[in-house]
Design an enzyme around this catalytic site. Sequence first.
Site: not given
Length: 415
Positions: A56, A263, A327, A329
Amino acid sequence: MYFTYTFILALGLVLTFPYYLVRFRKYLPTMADRLGSLKIPQLRRAIWVHAVSVGEVKAVEQLLERLRQQFPEKPLVVSTATPTGQQVAHARSDIVDHTFYFPIDIPWCVRRAVERVDPEMVIIAETEIWPNFLRACRRRGVRVVMINGRISDRSFSRYRLVRRWLRRVFEDYTMIGMQSERDRQRIEAIGADPRKVTVLGNLKYDAVASTRNVENALASLLIRWNPLWIAASTMPGEEELVLDAFGQVLNMHPGLKLLIAPRHAERFEAVAEIIKGRGLEMVRRTQLISGNSPVLLLDTIGELAALFQYATVVFIGGSLVPTGGHNVLEPARQSKPIVFGPHMENFRDMVRLFLETNAAIQIQSANQLAPAISNLLSNPQHASDLGRAAFAVVQQNTGATDRVLQILEPVEAPR
């Protein structure tokens, strides 16, 4: 209903505090902020941006830069909920005046924090619904804008149970910006006023590409590691599946190297033990000596995005186990071929775009992971086509930051 909510929240915190005290001792230094005792000076009419964690914060980075340009005289602050998010936010001290942890949603905690920041406007990234915080802002006349909002299938089912109360909570938002039309429909179905809801797109497409320099020793190693498979943001139960697939792919591609990036930092030691338990030689990023081992454990925070440039193929973690995925991207910006599993619920619309344009490969089980990776390594043209298509998806879906700034203009106008 506010009393009931606050009572249940407070009771839950009291009952679980001993567990978290032992299990997550690293969070103790953050408690002052979370209780509303912010270690920042008294501010006046600040712009407060809240971004939960790393993803975020990166998504709002370009927005922060534009806000700094548009309102150079106003204090600009960022709150997060995680230490990793705090690190990323603090790294942008060139544009952000102060960073701190978001307060627990207990009235006296949020009241102290709001009084200290004295915000003129609060911008909340993603669907963060904190009733007492929103209520405190309303009572002080603070405008609150949600951006990048989304509602997953699981959250939608839960929210529908309390939609009558949520209707009142949503009134405290000035504007609600959602990622997609489906998200707009869902938030209206659980009580949001349609006049306040708009579709702005996904700010993660606008995230600033990593400009972090890769340390010379690591860069030199990864340049030689070709082909390289990066298993990004793996979750519990996934490393074993990745290592099984890696062993299979090695039979066809004996020169393959694996970079595995858990992660969460608290799992670095556990993942190291899993790798050792497979009898594989491993080198840890924090103990980088030589590149003779076939596996590199990335046991640092904040480096992964800059390392995708060295990948031959990328697997997105959190997708072979039911945790919602991660994500895609960052590797897409580097034009890398991307593989992910069936559990990408948290990125539903993004995944749909990638699959519709043949910009990624989705497998349905762990058994399909090794064949998918091996096929991409054996067919470099196919891998290249996937990477170019992935980059094109990113380029075609930018612009959410501009749309956010456009809706902020009328919000700011009455000041």
